[in-house]
Design a protein around this motif. Structure first.
Motif, PDB file in Angstrom:
ATOM      1  N   ALA A 131       0.809  -1.215   0.000  1.00  0.00           N
ATOM      2  CA  ALA A 131       0.000   0.000   0.000  1.00  0.00           C
ATOM      3  C   ALA A 131       0.842   1.264   0.000  1.00  0.00           C
ATOM      4  N   VAL A 132       1.871   1.313   0.828  1.00  0.00           N
ATOM      5  CA  VAL A 132       2.697   2.516   0.914  1.00  0.00           C
ATOM      6  C   VAL A 132       3.391   2.782  -0.417  1.00  0.00           C
ATOM      7  N   VAL A 133       3.933   1.732  -1.027  1.00  0.00           N
ATOM      8  CA  VAL A 133       4.643   1.902  -2.299  1.00  0.00           C
ATOM      9  C   VAL A 133       3.685   2.361  -3.388  1.00  0.00           C
ATOM     10  N   TRP A 134       2.494   1.764  -3.438  1.00  0.00           N
ATOM     11  CA  TRP A 134       1.517   2.162  -4.449  1.00  0.00           C
ATOM     12  C   TRP A 134       1.117   3.629  -4.287  1.00  0.00           C
ATOM     13  N   GLU A 135       0.928   4.049  -3.072  1.00  0.00           N
ATOM     14  CA  GLU A 135       0.535   5.435  -2.830  1.00  0.00           C
ATOM     15  C   GLU A 135       1.580   6.397  -3.372  1.00  0.00           C
ATOM     16  N   VAL A 136       2.841   6.123  -3.059  1.00  0.00           N
ATOM     17  CA  VAL A 136       3.936   6.973  -3.522  1.00  0.00           C
ATOM     18  C   VAL A 136       4.065   6.903  -5.035  1.00  0.00           C
ATOM     19  N   LEU A 137       3.972   5.695  -5.564  1.00  0.00           N
ATOM     20  CA  LEU A 137       4.156   5.499  -7.001  1.00  0.00           C
ATOM     21  C   LEU A 137       3.049   6.182  -7.802  1.00  0.00           C
ATOM     22  N   GLN A 138       1.813   6.081  -7.333  1.00  0.00           N
ATOM     23  CA  GLN A 138       0.717   6.714  -8.068  1.00  0.00           C
ATOM     24  C   GLN A 138       0.838   8.239  -8.043  1.00  0.00           C
ATOM     25  N   ASP A 139       1.298   8.793  -6.944  1.00  0.00           N
ATOM     26  CA  ASP A 139       1.538  10.237  -6.899  1.00  0.00           C
ATOM     27  C   ASP A 139       2.609  10.630  -7.907  1.00  0.00           C
ATOM     28  N   ALA A 140       3.677   9.825  -7.987  1.00  0.00           N
ATOM     29  CA  ALA A 140       4.760  10.111  -8.938  1.00  0.00           C
ATOM     30  C   ALA A 140       4.266  10.019 -10.377  1.00  0.00           C
ATOM     31  N   VAL A 184      21.482   5.993  -4.757  1.00  0.00           N
ATOM     32  CA  VAL A 184      20.664   6.811  -5.663  1.00  0.00           C
ATOM     33  C   VAL A 184      21.368   8.119  -5.998  1.00  0.00           C
ATOM     34  N   GLU A 185      21.919   8.762  -4.991  1.00  0.00           N
ATOM     35  CA  GLU A 185      22.612  10.038  -5.223  1.00  0.00           C
ATOM     36  C   GLU A 185      23.888   9.842  -6.034  1.00  0.00           C
ATOM     37  N   GLN A 186      24.621   8.775  -5.775  1.00  0.00           N
ATOM     38  CA  GLN A 186      25.834   8.506  -6.532  1.00  0.00           C
ATOM     39  C   GLN A 186      25.548   8.243  -8.005  1.00  0.00           C
ATOM     40  N   ALA A 187      24.337   7.766  -8.288  1.00  0.00           N
ATOM     41  CA  ALA A 187      23.945   7.519  -9.675  1.00  0.00           C
ATOM     42  C   ALA A 187      23.434   8.781 -10.360  1.00  0.00           C
ATOM     43  N   GLY A 188      23.392   9.902  -9.629  1.00  0.00           N
ATOM     44  CA  GLY A 188      23.057  11.181 -10.249  1.00  0.00           C
ATOM     45  C   GLY A 188      21.637  11.660 -10.056  1.00  0.00           C
ATOM     46  N   LEU A 189      20.871  10.997  -9.206  1.00  0.00           N
ATOM     47  CA  LEU A 189      19.494  11.414  -8.975  1.00  0.00           C
ATOM     48  C   LEU A 189      19.370  12.196  -7.674  1.00  0.00           C
ATOM     49  N   ARG A 190      18.317  12.989  -7.604  1.00  0.00           N
ATOM     50  CA  ARG A 190      17.955  13.650  -6.349  1.00  0.00           C
ATOM     51  C   ARG A 190      16.988  12.750  -5.603  1.00  0.00           C
ATOM     52  N   VAL A 191      17.198  12.570  -4.311  1.00  0.00           N
ATOM     53  CA  VAL A 191      16.289  11.766  -3.512  1.00  0.00           C
ATOM     54  C   VAL A 191      15.037  12.585  -3.220  1.00  0.00           C
ATOM     55  N   ALA A 225      11.989  -0.834   9.555  1.00  0.00           N
ATOM     56  CA  ALA A 225      11.103  -1.278   8.484  1.00  0.00           C
ATOM     57  C   ALA A 225      11.647  -2.541   7.818  1.00  0.00           C
ATOM     58  N   THR A 226      10.737  -3.420   7.430  1.00  0.00           N
ATOM     59  CA  THR A 226      11.137  -4.628   6.713  1.00  0.00           C
ATOM     60  C   THR A 226      11.721  -4.284   5.357  1.00  0.00           C
ATOM     61  N   GLN A 227      11.148  -3.274   4.711  1.00  0.00           N
ATOM     62  CA  GLN A 227      11.652  -2.798   3.416  1.00  0.00           C
ATOM     63  C   GLN A 227      11.780  -1.283   3.446  1.00  0.00           C
ATOM     64  N   LEU A 228      12.616  -0.783   2.560  1.00  0.00           N
ATOM     65  CA  LEU A 228      12.811   0.654   2.416  1.00  0.00           C
ATOM     66  C   LEU A 228      12.533   1.047   0.977  1.00  0.00           C
ATOM     67  N   HIS A 229      11.790   2.136   0.815  1.00  0.00           N
ATOM     68  CA  HIS A 229      11.446   2.627  -0.521  1.00  0.00           C
ATOM     69  C   HIS A 229      12.042   4.012  -0.714  1.00  0.00           C
ATOM     70  N   VAL A 230      12.804   4.159  -1.788  1.00  0.00           N
ATOM     71  CA  VAL A 230      13.430   5.439  -2.111  1.00  0.00           C
ATOM     72  C   VAL A 230      12.948   5.881  -3.482  1.00  0.00           C
ATOM     73  N   LEU A 231      12.524   7.128  -3.558  1.00  0.00           N
ATOM     74  CA  LEU A 231      12.116   7.713  -4.831  1.00  0.00           C
ATOM     75  C   LEU A 231      13.224   8.649  -5.290  1.00  0.00           C
ATOM     76  N   GLY A 232      13.813   8.334  -6.445  1.00  0.00           N
ATOM     77  CA  GLY A 232      14.859   9.167  -7.004  1.00  0.00           C
ATOM     78  C   GLY A 232      14.350   9.916  -8.229  1.00  0.00           C
ATOM     79  N   GLU A 233      14.741  11.172  -8.361  1.00  0.00           N
ATOM     80  CA  GLU A 233      14.235  12.024  -9.423  1.00  0.00           C
ATOM     81  C   GLU A 233      15.374  12.520 -10.311  1.00  0.00           C
TER      82      GLU A 233
END
Length: 255
Positions: free
Chosen positions: A13-22, A188-195, A240-248
């Motif tokens: 649920a948490v991932v879907w919420e973030v993903l749908q907003d993105a 994520v940051e080392q790959a050139g994205l903003r968190v 948390a069991t899992q961690l979700h990072v959104l990179g832009e």
């Protein structure tokens, strides 16, 4: 999403919420209702098929022929086969089977735990993004595993996970590698994205006895709300069991 099974909803649920907003933000930014999504390690389509039902075009890259066969069947049953493409491949050779700079959104869920070089896996995922694109990264969290082993009375295993370089609790651990939030955001940051955001996923749901969720009236909805409220709080990322990072990715200079 509304069509998720109750148990699955707790996990996603948490991932879907973030993903749908993105997705909504990218639709507005690009002016295109149908986005191009790459789901690396997407398996049988737990995310790909619902995304296609929203009207997006989804390419799933997965090393398992059986998973891709299940994806094809699942997409057909959902009447979205024309918007879902399955390709055999892995994170290491991602750009051999996926378009460089060809996707608005790239999902990398449950992949970094299993690759030889997580940094390379993230770099390849980022290379597949268009300017302004978004990376959705989901990986196993170290703290959640330590807490779960301790609460189960396996204190030596909890200590082993806490001190092991890969966060493993022993030779029987099915997960090859776990991460802290700092490690994932660093990749994520080392790959050139903003968190853009970090969320804790399954902070409570893996610790709550299933019988409580299944039998107590309103328990599922209450637990979902609790997970959503805790997800953005940094204090809960460490358990948390899992961690979700959104990179832009940065927009192009012309757009």
């Amino acid at each position: 999403m509304s069509d998720l099974r109750p148990r699955a909803a707790l996990r996603t649920a948490v991932v879907w919420e973030v993903l749908q907003d993105a997705l909504e933000l990218r639709v507005k930014a690009t002016g295109r209702q149908a986005l191009d999504v790459l789901d690396t390690g997407g398996g049988s389509g737990n995310f790909a098929v619902p995304l296609a039902r929203l009207g997006h075009r989804v390419t799933v890259v997965d090393p398992s022929p059986n998973a891709l066969f299940a994806l094809e069947r699942r997409a057909a049953e959902a009447d979205v086969a024309e918007r879902v493409q399955g390709v055999q491949g892995d994170a290491h050779g991602l750009l051999d089977v996926a378009r460089r700079g060809g996707y608005d959104i790239v999902l990398c869920h449950g992949v970094l735990e299993y690759v030889d070089d997580p940094a390379e896996g993230v770099r390849n995922a980022v290379a597949a993004l268009r300017p302004g694109g978004v990376l959705s990264l989901l990986a196993a969290g170290l703290g959640g595993a330590v807490l779960a082993r301790a609460l189960a009375g396996h204190f030596a295993e909890a200590h082993q996970a806490l001190t092991d370089p890969n966060g493993r609790w022993g030779s029987g651990d099915p997960v090859p590698r776990r991460f802290t939030a700092e490690q994932l955001t660093g990749l994520v940051e080392q790959a050139g994205l903003r968190v853009g955001a970090v969320h804790g996923v399954r902070v409570f749901s893996d610790l709550v006895p299933g019988v409580l969720v299944d039998t107590e009236p309103g328990a599922l909805d209450a637990l979902l709300k609790l997970e959503a409220a805790a997800a953005e709080l940094a204090a809960f990322h460490s358990v948390a069991t899992q961690l979700h990072v959104l990179g832009e990715a940065a927009e192009s200079e012309t757009g």
